[in-house]
Design an enzyme around this catalytic site. Structure first.
Site, PDB file in Angstrom:
ATOM      1  CE1 TYR A 108       1.857 -23.972  71.295  1.00 33.42           C
ATOM      2  CE2 TYR A 108       3.699 -23.106  70.010  1.00 33.42           C
ATOM      3  CZ  TYR A 108       2.361 -23.455  70.107  1.00 33.42           C
ATOM      4  OH  TYR A 108       1.534 -23.305  69.017  1.00 33.42           O
ATOM      5  CG  ASP A 165      10.187 -28.442  70.237  1.00 31.84           C
ATOM      6  OD1 ASP A 165      10.863 -27.832  69.375  1.00 31.84           O
ATOM      7  OD2 ASP A 165       8.977 -28.253  70.410  1.00 31.84           O
ATOM      8  CE  LYS A 196       9.743 -20.764  66.857  1.00 33.12           C
ATOM      9  NZ  LYS A 196       8.624 -19.852  66.793  1.00 33.12           N
TER      10      LYS A 196
HETATM   11  C1  LIG Z   1       9.653 -25.005  70.928  1.00 32.85           C
HETATM   12  C2  LIG Z   1       8.580 -24.926  69.880  1.00 32.85           C
HETATM   13  N1  LIG Z   1       8.135 -26.057  69.318  1.00 32.85           N
HETATM   14  C3  LIG Z   1       7.201 -26.045  68.354  1.00 32.85           C
HETATM   15  C4  LIG Z   1       6.638 -24.868  67.913  1.00 32.85           C
HETATM   16  C5  LIG Z   1       5.594 -24.881  66.854  1.00 32.85           C
HETATM   17  O1  LIG Z   1       6.125 -24.419  65.641  1.00 32.85           O
HETATM   18  P1  LIG Z   1       5.172 -23.774  64.521  1.00 32.85           P
HETATM   19  O2  LIG Z   1       4.690 -22.468  65.052  1.00 32.85           O
HETATM   20  O3  LIG Z   1       6.068 -23.672  63.324  1.00 32.85           O
HETATM   21  O4  LIG Z   1       4.050 -24.750  64.310  1.00 32.85           O
HETATM   22  C6  LIG Z   1       7.082 -23.661  68.468  1.00 32.85           C
HETATM   23  C7  LIG Z   1       6.524 -22.375  68.004  1.00 32.85           C
HETATM   24  O5  LIG Z   1       6.785 -21.333  68.514  1.00 32.85           O
HETATM   25  C8  LIG Z   1       8.068 -23.694  69.484  1.00 32.85           C
HETATM   26  O6  LIG Z   1       8.512 -22.561  70.061  1.00 32.85           O
END
Ligand SMILES: Cc1ncc(COP(=O)(O)O)c(C=O)c1O
Length: 396
Positions: free
Chosen positions: A117, A210, A238
């Site tokens: 994700y 990511d 985060k």
């Molecule tokens: C690995 C990863 N990338 C991107 C995101 C997206 O971040 P946001 O919820 O701040 O848009 C998340 C959200 O949980 C994530 O776990």
């Protein structure tokens, strides 16, 4: 909460590692806002930093020194990050990374892994198409088929499928969570991250890692420090905002300079680099020194070991790295999203409901990671293990 068949819990407040709901029930919190709260709720140093920042004004739409200080701290922690651009969410940071990768390579296609994700930008809400290494389909109503078709989904930990995809397409980016935690925690098999790096280079694609979850959590420099495999572009979020909205994309200066206003690739955000989020992020990172990482590793290890013991023969797999873990309801190891989907979801749901009734707020889905924090004491962990033991006993 639907995944475990219960109503959501409305929160009144958080205190350290604990949550108190509006009915006064107290829970040991292993969600911790899905990752930002590595020091637990309402940490006094984070609150002090916030109060000081708020007293000076909450948003300027112009740079602040603190923003630069945070950027410098990130560049010290992550070797491949020389410059970064702040955003307000991980979704925006991923979106920006993709635009940047497309602009830098002059290509359109993206490779992403099943079960990963990266936020909810259209091209990333894609699911595997009709065969291996084929273009993806929309994973949500409202996503254009033409947008999803620019993404190819490859099973995680499948070198053959990765090679088939890179042989077929010229990718702008290979996008991966270096420690995937959105299908439950499913680390790479030996050599798979190295293969990602190699295949990106051979293909002419950028490797975009990511680290929205793993960044500043699993080690000082995130998963890249832990695994030794570096990215061209890193997505962060985060912990970076310490519980307030902040995220970023970073990489080599020559790539980052393609972003406007230095370059032509458009990107903007009214609240990007917001002073409150920056203050919370700086205070959070300042508390994350080597002893803190050792402590988090020890807390996670004991929790993983305790949960394993709690099962007393019940078939589970406990995956863990410092600061993250997942209890998979499976009798065989989980290496991919397909494996995770075969878990006994009903037993997992029943176990979670039992945990909740015993005051443990675990992530209410088989496809999420637990987020132990530095606020979790040995006493919290032992209480959790006792609750888990009783919850497993209810499943027999
Ligand atoms: C690995 C990863 N990338 C991107 C995101 C997206 O971040 P946001 O919820 O701040 O848009 C998340 C959200 O949980 C994530 O776990």
């Amino acid at each position: 909460m639907r995944a475990i068949g219960r109503d959501p819990i409305f929160i009144d407040r958080g205190e350290g590692a604990e949550l108190i709901d509006v009915d006064g029930n107290r829970y040991i919190d292993y969600v911790c806002s899905w990752g930002p709260l590595i020091h637990g709720h309402a940490h006094p140093q984070v609150l002090d930093a916030l109060a000081t920042a708020a007293a000076k004004g909450t948003s300027f739409g112009a740079p602040t020194a603190a923003e630069v200080e945070l950027a410098v701290e990130v560049t010290r922690r992550i070797e491949g990050v020389e410059m970064l651009r702040m955003t307000s969410s991980g979704t925006e940071a991923a979106m920006t990374a993709i635009r940047l990768a497309r602009a830098a390579t002059g290509r359109e296609m993206l490779l992403k892994f099943a079960g990963a994700y990266h936020g909810h930008a259209d091209g990333l809400l894609a699911q595997a198409g009709s065969g291996l290494a084929t273009q993806a389909l929309p994973a949500s109503p409202g996503v254009l088929a033409s947008t999803a078709a620019c993404t190819v989904i490859v099973p995680w930990n499948d070198p053959g499928a990765l090679r088939a995809a890179t042989a077929r397409y010229e990718f702008a980016a290979i996008l991966a969570e270096p420690l995937p935690a959105n299908m439950g925690l499913v680390p790479a098999q030996a050599g798979f991250l190295e293969l990602l790096r190699e295949q990106a280079d051979e293909n002419g694609a950028l490797l975009v890692l990511d680290e929205v979850i793993s960044g500043f959590r699993v080690a000082r420099g995130g998963a890249q420090e832990l695994t030794g495999v570096g990215a061209d572009l890193t997505i962060m979020g985060k912990i970076l905002g310490g519980g307030l909205p902040a995220a970023a994309v970073g990489g080599r200066a020559e790539l980052m300079r393609l972003l406007a206003p230095a370059g032509e690739v458009y990107q903007a955000g009214t609240l990007s680099g917001n002073p409150l989020a920056i203050a919370a992020g700086l205070a959070t990172l300042a508390l994350l020194d080597e002893p803190a990482y050792l402590r988090l590793a020890a807390v996670t290890e004991r929790l993983a070991e305790g949960l394993h013991e709690a099962a007393v023969g019940y078939p589970i797999q406990v995956a863990s790295v410092p600061g993250l873990l997942t209890v998979f309801f499976s009798d065989s190891p989980i290496r991919s999203f397909e494996d995770a989907r075969k878990c006994d979801l009903q037993a997992h749901a029943a176990w979670c409901r039992e945990l909740y009734s015993r005051g443990v707020y675990a992530p209410p889905s088989q496809f999420e990671a637990w987020f132990p924090s530095l606020a979790h004491t040995p006493e919290h962990i032992e209480r959790t293990v006792a609750a888990a033991t009783a919850a497993f006993a209810e499943l027999e």
